[in-house]
Design an enzyme around this catalytic site. Sequence first.
Site, mmCIF file in Angstrom:
data_model
loop_
_atom_site.group_PDB
_atom_site.id
_atom_site.type_symbol
_atom_site.label_atom_id
_atom_site.label_comp_id
_atom_site.label_asym_id
_atom_site.label_seq_id
_atom_site.Cartn_x
_atom_site.Cartn_y
_atom_site.Cartn_z
ATOM 1 N N CYS A 107 -4.721 -3.146 2.956
ATOM 2 C CA CYS A 107 -5.429 -2.273 3.447
ATOM 3 C C CYS A 107 -5.459 -2.306 4.874
ATOM 4 C CB CYS A 107 -6.853 -1.903 3.124
ATOM 5 S SG CYS A 107 -7.754 -0.815 3.668
ATOM 6 N N GLY A 108 -4.786 -1.639 5.733
ATOM 7 C CA GLY A 108 -4.495 -1.803 7.236
ATOM 8 C C GLY A 108 -5.964 -1.697 8.116
ATOM 9 N N THR A 109 -6.724 -0.743 7.481
ATOM 10 C CA THR A 109 -8.064 -0.641 8.531
ATOM 11 C C THR A 109 -8.843 -1.801 8.127
ATOM 12 O OG1 THR A 109 -8.792 1.100 6.773
ATOM 13 C CG2 THR A 109 -8.126 1.930 8.878
ATOM 14 N N CYS B 232 -6.000 5.712 7.746
ATOM 15 C CA CYS B 232 -5.368 4.725 7.076
ATOM 16 C C CYS B 232 -4.419 4.105 7.693
ATOM 17 C CB CYS B 232 -4.453 5.563 5.829
ATOM 18 S SG CYS B 232 -3.763 4.499 4.625
ATOM 19 N N GLY B 233 -4.755 2.842 8.014
ATOM 20 C CA GLY B 233 -3.790 1.920 8.706
ATOM 21 C C GLY B 233 -2.455 1.784 8.128
ATOM 22 N N ASN B 234 -2.195 1.491 7.107
ATOM 23 C CA ASN B 234 -0.913 1.380 6.505
ATOM 24 C C ASN B 234 -0.196 2.518 6.469
ATOM 25 O OD1 ASN B 234 -1.197 -1.531 6.377
ATOM 26 N ND2 ASN B 234 -2.083 -1.587 4.420
ATOM 27 N N ASN C 87 1.120 -1.149 -0.118
ATOM 28 C CA ASN C 87 0.003 -0.025 -0.098
ATOM 29 C C ASN C 87 0.953 1.315 -0.036
ATOM 30 O OD1 ASN C 87 -2.751 0.657 2.169
ATOM 31 N ND2 ASN C 87 -2.647 1.045 0.207
ATOM 32 N N GLU D 174 -10.790 -0.395 -2.239
ATOM 33 C CA GLU D 174 -10.476 0.862 -1.745
ATOM 34 C C GLU D 174 -11.322 1.921 -2.095
ATOM 35 O OE1 GLU D 174 -7.148 2.408 0.376
ATOM 36 O OE2 GLU D 174 -6.293 0.345 0.251
ATOM 37 N N ARG D 175 -12.117 2.318 -1.191
ATOM 38 C CA ARG D 175 -13.038 3.603 -1.608
ATOM 39 C C ARG D 175 -11.933 4.963 -1.570
ATOM 40 N NH1 ARG D 175 -16.022 6.909 3.349
ATOM 41 N NH2 ARG D 175 -13.960 7.171 4.085
ATOM 42 N N ASN E 65 -15.227 0.795 2.065
ATOM 43 C CA ASN E 65 -14.217 -0.024 1.633
ATOM 44 C C ASN E 65 -14.748 -1.377 1.824
ATOM 45 O OD1 ASN E 65 -11.662 1.860 1.550
ATOM 46 N ND2 ASN E 65 -12.651 2.268 3.374
HETATM 47 N N1 LIG Z 1 -5.409 2.064 2.856
HETATM 48 C C1 LIG Z 1 -5.983 2.440 3.829
HETATM 49 C C2 LIG Z 1 -7.178 2.821 3.869
HETATM 50 C C3 LIG Z 1 -7.643 4.201 3.425
HETATM 51 C C4 LIG Z 1 -8.872 4.642 3.565
HETATM 52 C C5 LIG Z 1 -9.683 5.041 2.376
HETATM 53 N N2 LIG Z 1 -9.717 4.015 1.317
HETATM 54 C C6 LIG Z 1 -10.933 5.459 2.764
HETATM 55 O O1 LIG Z 1 -12.078 4.816 3.014
HETATM 56 O O2 LIG Z 1 -11.130 6.880 2.627
HETATM 57 C C7 LIG Z 1 -5.552 1.474 5.191
HETATM 58 O O3 LIG Z 1 -4.464 0.854 5.156
HETATM 59 O O4 LIG Z 1 -6.311 1.627 6.129
#
Ligand SMILES: N[C@H](CCC[C@H](N)C(=O)O)C(=O)O
Length: 268
Positions: free
Chosen positions: A202-204, A73-75, A13, A192-193, A174
């Site tokens: 995607c970490g979250t 954003c987790g990552n 990511n 991913e949104r 997402n």
């Molecule tokens: N890649 C991110 C999530 C980004 C969030 C984004 N896609 C949104 O919903 O606005 C993660 O690692 O958590």
Amino acid sequence: MRTEFTKYEGAGNDFILIDNRDGVFTPEAEAIARLCDRHFGIGADGVMTLARSAEIDCSMRYYNADGSEGEMCGNGARCFALFAEHLGIGGETKYFDAADGLHTARIRRSKGPAGEIELGMTAVREIRTGDGWWFLNTGVPHYVEFVDDLAATDVIGRGRIIRRDTARFPQGTNVNFVQVTGDGTIRVRTYERGVENETLACGTGATAAAIVANFALQPRTVRYAVSVPGGELAVRFSHEPGTQTYTDIRLTGPARRVFGGVFDSENF
Ligand SMILES: N[C@H](CCC[C@H](N)C(=O)O)C(=O)O
């Protein structure tokens, strides 16, 4: 104006990090989208800025590849913590805020450009359930569905439709497809949104998937190894069985500085 940036990735990511302690960089949606473009720009899933904070180490803001702001954003936050480390900000544990609240991140290992970062996530207090799906907010909204064959799942085709189902998910969502491979082991692919595509991690989303695996299938398991297309993440949490409350949520995984450079704002 010329702006310095550094490119980081966490399990594939990838993000553009900008040190904005002088407050000169103004994140405009159109410029963010062009910087993230993989053909006409630097190329990334998102942009993060690091700003000064009066009370804690620093402050993070996150923008998706389409220029929209995401609360968390987790990552990205793991990359952000390593970026702070590389800038010499804070101690072994970093304290910073994102739009979803305060976070801590512990640098578990850091050698040269790479490190392993353990990130504290905001607590989850509510899980919505429908016919074969779950929905929760781990900083940003996540839909979770279990599948038998993750490799054969049409993540982009199905993800695109669910992501826009604002009747069920008013802020969009997402979309995570999850294959359970054992007790405490899952595989996840995420649409991913804001990127409007599948990303390598995607970490979250990994966090949401682990929580739903516990909630729906494995009530005693509070540690998960999460395999994503771009690498391996780990999620653990505290949970009172029978409730929808998850606290002390930690997301651990790799982060790495890839390269740095300078862009001309007239170009973007
Ligand atoms: N890649 C991110 C999530 C980004 C969030 C984004 N896609 C949104 O919903 O606005 C993660 O690692 O958590």
